[in-house]
Scaffold this motif. Structure first.
Motif, short mmCIF file in Angstrom:
data_model
loop_
_atom_site.label_atom_id
_atom_site.label_comp_id
_atom_site.label_asym_id
_atom_site.label_seq_id
_atom_site.Cartn_x
_atom_site.Cartn_y
_atom_site.Cartn_z
N TYR A 260 0.89 -1.27 0.08
CA TYR A 260 0.05 -0.15 -0.04
C TYR A 260 0.67 1.17 0.08
O TYR A 260 0.50 2.50 -0.67
CB TYR A 260 -0.99 -0.03 1.30
CG TYR A 260 -2.04 -1.13 1.08
CD1 TYR A 260 -2.72 -1.17 0.17
CD2 TYR A 260 -2.04 -2.24 2.04
CE1 TYR A 260 -3.78 -2.06 -0.07
CE2 TYR A 260 -2.94 -3.21 1.93
CZ TYR A 260 -3.66 -3.06 0.89
OH TYR A 260 -4.80 -3.98 1.01
N TYR A 261 1.68 1.40 0.69
CA TYR A 261 2.89 2.53 0.76
C TYR A 261 3.35 2.73 -0.41
O TYR A 261 3.28 3.93 -1.21
CB TYR A 261 4.04 2.02 1.72
CG TYR A 261 4.92 3.19 1.62
CD1 TYR A 261 4.96 4.34 2.34
CD2 TYR A 261 6.43 2.93 1.00
CE1 TYR A 261 6.18 5.27 2.15
CE2 TYR A 261 7.26 3.86 0.92
CZ TYR A 261 7.06 5.02 1.57
OH TYR A 261 8.01 6.30 1.26
N ASN A 262 4.01 1.61 -1.29
CA ASN A 262 4.46 1.67 -2.65
C ASN A 262 3.42 2.28 -3.72
O ASN A 262 3.58 3.14 -4.55
CB ASN A 262 5.23 0.67 -3.05
CG ASN A 262 6.61 0.31 -2.36
OD1 ASN A 262 7.28 1.14 -2.83
ND2 ASN A 262 6.51 -0.63 -1.61
N LEU A 263 2.09 1.66 -3.56
CA LEU A 263 0.90 2.03 -4.25
C LEU A 263 0.88 3.79 -4.17
O LEU A 263 0.51 4.42 -5.11
CB LEU A 263 -0.17 1.53 -4.16
CG LEU A 263 -0.26 -0.06 -4.66
CD1 LEU A 263 -1.51 -0.90 -3.95
CD2 LEU A 263 -0.14 -0.22 -5.98
N HIS A 264 0.80 3.95 -2.74
CA HIS A 264 0.59 5.51 -2.53
C HIS A 264 1.65 6.29 -2.97
O HIS A 264 1.35 7.52 -3.67
CB HIS A 264 0.37 5.52 -1.14
CG HIS A 264 0.28 6.97 -0.74
ND1 HIS A 264 -1.08 7.81 -0.83
CD2 HIS A 264 1.07 7.82 -0.04
CE1 HIS A 264 -0.79 8.71 -0.42
NE2 HIS A 264 0.49 9.02 0.16
N GLU B 189 0.21 -7.84 -8.65
CA GLU B 189 1.49 -7.81 -9.18
C GLU B 189 2.52 -7.39 -8.05
O GLU B 189 3.66 -8.21 -8.03
CB GLU B 189 1.67 -6.65 -10.03
CG GLU B 189 2.86 -6.70 -10.99
CD GLU B 189 3.01 -7.81 -11.84
OE1 GLU B 189 4.24 -8.35 -12.31
OE2 GLU B 189 1.97 -8.52 -12.32
N ALA B 190 2.25 -6.45 -6.98
CA ALA B 190 3.10 -6.37 -6.02
C ALA B 190 3.32 -7.47 -4.99
O ALA B 190 4.35 -7.76 -4.55
CB ALA B 190 2.81 -4.99 -5.22
N MET B 191 2.17 -8.01 -4.74
CA MET B 191 2.32 -9.28 -4.09
C MET B 191 3.16 -10.32 -4.53
O MET B 191 3.88 -11.15 -3.96
CB MET B 191 0.77 -9.73 -3.73
CG MET B 191 0.88 -10.98 -2.59
SD MET B 191 -0.68 -11.69 -2.03
CE MET B 191 -1.90 -11.40 -3.35
N ALA C 258 12.08 -4.49 -4.58
CA ALA C 258 11.35 -5.64 -5.63
C ALA C 258 9.99 -5.04 -5.74
O ALA C 258 9.56 -5.08 -7.09
CB ALA C 258 11.11 -6.87 -4.80
N ILE C 259 9.06 -4.52 -4.96
CA ILE C 259 7.58 -4.13 -4.94
C ILE C 259 7.89 -2.99 -5.99
O ILE C 259 7.16 -2.82 -6.80
CB ILE C 259 7.19 -4.00 -3.58
CG1 ILE C 259 6.87 -5.33 -2.99
CG2 ILE C 259 5.62 -2.94 -3.93
CD1 ILE C 259 6.42 -4.97 -1.68
N ARG C 260 8.43 -1.96 -5.57
CA ARG C 260 8.40 -0.55 -6.39
C ARG C 260 9.05 -0.88 -7.70
O ARG C 260 8.43 -0.12 -8.80
CB ARG C 260 9.62 0.42 -5.77
CG ARG C 260 9.71 1.47 -6.52
CD ARG C 260 10.55 2.71 -5.71
NE ARG C 260 10.89 3.83 -6.37
CZ ARG C 260 9.87 4.97 -6.42
NH1 ARG C 260 8.72 4.78 -5.76
NH2 ARG C 260 10.35 6.03 -7.02
N ASN C 261 9.94 -1.66 -8.06
CA ASN C 261 10.47 -1.72 -9.37
C ASN C 261 9.30 -2.55 -10.20
O ASN C 261 9.16 -2.31 -11.51
CB ASN C 261 11.89 -2.49 -9.33
CG ASN C 261 12.96 -1.57 -8.94
OD1 ASN C 261 12.78 -0.39 -9.29
ND2 ASN C 261 14.03 -1.99 -8.28
#
Length: 177
Positions: free
Chosen positions: A21-25, A39-41, A65-68
């Motif tokens: 949620y942090y990266n999505l935000h 996709e992040a999961m 990994a999530i951000r990229n």
């Protein structure tokens, strides 16, 4: 050297789900359909599988990994959108050219190019075909079906959806709408 993982992915995921949620935000993503979340999961799961304790903290690796992965998905979606937009513009130009060529110089109601670009930009290819044949050329449904090698019901469906979309775009009342 890899060490045995003492926690299951489910436990790690529950502890780190807020990172998604942090990266999505942070990336300004509005994830209406959960596509970016999943996709992040998946990125988190891959990071969990590949993690090596000697490389650094797991939390930093998760964030990376999530951000990229999310940035890659944004780039992919942007490329798809640009290709689709270019295709729509080409089809619109082609239909407008066909439409303009059907009129003679004595016709007084030559279609406005901006208007047709606006109309066609909201429709699918089949709906554009329906607009062109049924509205512009005034073909009956049966003739359109024969010309396009589809059923009469398919053509009626194109028309129904096209009319529904046009009501939202066009403020003009017509016998076809």
């Amino acid at each position: 050297m890899k060490k045995e993982k003492s926690f299951t992915f489910e436990e790690i995921f529950k502890q780190n789900e807020r990172r998604i949620y942090y990266n999505l935000h942070q990336l300004g993503i509005r994830d209406y359909y959960g596509e970016y979340y999943s996709e992040a999961m998946f990125a988190m799961w891959i990071a969990y599988k590949k993690y090596d304790r000697d490389e650094g903290p797991l939390s930093t690796y998760f964030n990376y990994a999530i951000r990229n992965r999310l940035i890659d998905l944004i780039r992919k979606k942007t490329r798809e959108y640009e290709v689709e937009k270019e295709y729509i513009e080409q089809e619109t130009a082609l239909l407008i050219a066909e439409t303009n060529s059907t009129y003679t110089s004595s016709d007084t109601n030559i279609p406005d190019e901006k208007l047709w670009k606006n109309v066609f930009s909201t429709l699918t290819i089949n709906q554009r075909k329906w607009v062109y044949y049924a509205i512009i050329l005034d073909y009956p449904v049966k003739e359109i079906a024969e010309k396009e090698n589809v059923s009469v019901e398919a053509v009626k469906s194109w028309g129904k959806e096209a009319r529904r979309k046009l009501r939202g775009v066009w403020d003009v009342k017509s016998e076809f709408l």
